[in-house]
Design a protein around this motif. Sequence first.
Motif, mmCIF file in Angstrom:
data_model
loop_
_atom_site.group_PDB
_atom_site.id
_atom_site.type_symbol
_atom_site.label_atom_id
_atom_site.label_comp_id
_atom_site.label_asym_id
_atom_site.label_seq_id
_atom_site.Cartn_x
_atom_site.Cartn_y
_atom_site.Cartn_z
ATOM 1 N N GLU A 43 0.810 -1.224 0.000
ATOM 2 C CA GLU A 43 0.000 0.000 0.000
ATOM 3 C C GLU A 43 0.843 1.274 0.000
ATOM 4 O O GLU A 43 0.296 2.372 -0.039
ATOM 5 C CB GLU A 43 -0.936 0.008 1.217
ATOM 6 N N ILE A 44 2.163 1.150 0.011
ATOM 7 C CA ILE A 44 3.005 2.332 0.150
ATOM 8 C C ILE A 44 2.830 3.324 -0.998
ATOM 9 O O ILE A 44 2.801 4.530 -0.771
ATOM 10 C CB ILE A 44 4.504 1.966 0.371
ATOM 11 N N GLU A 45 2.705 2.869 -2.217
ATOM 12 C CA GLU A 45 2.554 3.814 -3.338
ATOM 13 C C GLU A 45 1.244 4.597 -3.253
ATOM 14 O O GLU A 45 1.260 5.821 -3.397
ATOM 15 C CB GLU A 45 2.708 3.108 -4.689
ATOM 16 N N PRO A 46 0.102 3.933 -3.027
ATOM 17 C CA PRO A 46 -1.128 4.724 -2.844
ATOM 18 C C PRO A 46 -1.043 5.695 -1.665
ATOM 19 O O PRO A 46 -1.584 6.798 -1.727
ATOM 20 C CB PRO A 46 -2.222 3.676 -2.609
ATOM 21 N N ILE A 47 -0.342 5.309 -0.615
ATOM 22 C CA ILE A 47 -0.186 6.194 0.545
ATOM 23 C C ILE A 47 0.662 7.402 0.166
ATOM 24 O O ILE A 47 0.341 8.533 0.519
ATOM 25 C CB ILE A 47 0.405 5.421 1.742
ATOM 26 N N ARG A 48 1.730 7.178 -0.572
ATOM 27 C CA ARG A 48 2.571 8.296 -1.008
ATOM 28 C C ARG A 48 1.780 9.231 -1.918
ATOM 29 O O ARG A 48 1.910 10.452 -1.826
ATOM 30 C CB ARG A 48 3.819 7.777 -1.704
ATOM 31 N N ASP A 103 11.709 7.032 0.891
ATOM 32 C CA ASP A 103 11.570 5.745 1.579
ATOM 33 C C ASP A 103 12.156 5.802 2.988
ATOM 34 O O ASP A 103 12.377 4.782 3.625
ATOM 35 C CB ASP A 103 12.178 4.607 0.770
ATOM 36 N N ASN A 104 12.361 7.012 3.509
ATOM 37 C CA ASN A 104 12.897 7.195 4.853
ATOM 38 C C ASN A 104 12.016 6.510 5.900
ATOM 39 O O ASN A 104 12.518 5.960 6.874
ATOM 40 C CB ASN A 104 13.042 8.690 5.161
ATOM 41 N N ASP A 105 10.700 6.524 5.681
ATOM 42 C CA ASP A 105 9.798 5.889 6.639
ATOM 43 C C ASP A 105 9.954 4.370 6.631
ATOM 44 O O ASP A 105 9.735 3.719 7.641
ATOM 45 C CB ASP A 105 8.342 6.294 6.399
ATOM 46 N N LEU A 106 10.353 3.792 5.513
ATOM 47 C CA LEU A 106 10.542 2.345 5.452
ATOM 48 C C LEU A 106 11.918 1.941 5.994
ATOM 49 O O LEU A 106 12.074 0.883 6.575
ATOM 50 C CB LEU A 106 10.383 1.845 4.013
ATOM 51 N N LYS A 107 12.916 2.802 5.813
ATOM 52 C CA LYS A 107 14.278 2.496 6.254
ATOM 53 C C LYS A 107 14.429 2.597 7.769
ATOM 54 O O LYS A 107 15.299 1.967 8.336
ATOM 55 C CB LYS A 107 15.293 3.464 5.624
ATOM 56 N N ASN A 108 13.634 3.402 8.409
ATOM 57 C CA ASN A 108 13.831 3.701 9.823
ATOM 58 C C ASN A 108 12.846 3.026 10.768
ATOM 59 O O ASN A 108 12.639 3.485 11.874
ATOM 60 C CB ASN A 108 13.783 5.222 10.029
ATOM 61 N N ASN A 109 12.236 1.947 10.320
ATOM 62 C CA ASN A 109 11.307 1.194 11.166
ATOM 63 C C ASN A 109 10.141 2.028 11.679
ATOM 64 O O ASN A 109 9.633 1.782 12.774
ATOM 65 C CB ASN A 109 12.033 0.546 12.343
ATOM 66 N N ILE A 164 -8.485 3.727 1.508
ATOM 67 C CA ILE A 164 -7.566 4.446 2.388
ATOM 68 C C ILE A 164 -7.833 5.937 2.223
ATOM 69 O O ILE A 164 -7.726 6.477 1.121
ATOM 70 C CB ILE A 164 -6.104 4.103 2.067
ATOM 71 N N VAL A 165 -8.198 6.590 3.333
ATOM 72 C CA VAL A 165 -8.553 8.012 3.291
ATOM 73 C C VAL A 165 -7.607 8.877 4.124
ATOM 74 O O VAL A 165 -7.748 10.094 4.162
ATOM 75 C CB VAL A 165 -10.017 8.234 3.746
#
Length: 171
Positions: A10-15, A44-50, A62-63
């Motif tokens: 879901e990361i792309e739709p969230i971005r 992708d900082n949010d994915l790299k930093n847990n 997703i809203v």
Amino acid sequence: MEIREMELEEIEPIRNLRLESYKEYEQFVSKEHWAVLKNTLISDNDLKNNAKIFVAELDDKIVGSVALFPPSIQAYDWSDTVQEFPEIRMLSVDPTIRGKGIGKALVKHCLKVSKEEQVTKIGLHTASFMKKALSLYESMGFERFPELDLEPMNDGIIVKALIMDLEKDTK
């Protein structure tokens, strides 16, 4: 409305939702500043930093979303600042359905998760021109902490720091 942790696919739709949600602020900043903000939203900082990314889902769509960065990590690509407490980042709500409490519910969820992890403080930063966001955070009990303000582009735009003491009763 359901609030849950994001699934990786879901990361792309969230971005995309982040970009759509923040687009209204483009008019308040220079092209250079907007480019940095935009890159932060899709980094992708949010994915790299847990970081934990939570989504608000309404009618299977997703809203809204928010990232909760853990303490003691670098939350921003453009700053070496490391907080001693978790930080709420990139709160985004679909602009077509704002005003229904989605943003507040996402922030409350971050507060709940942080309390469960026995965190005593939580922070966030919001740009000086994001007046509705600032108002929301202050109404929820966040307090200004100017010592941690940032000026990422040295262009006069202040990113205001707010902190909430989770050991106090919060709204």
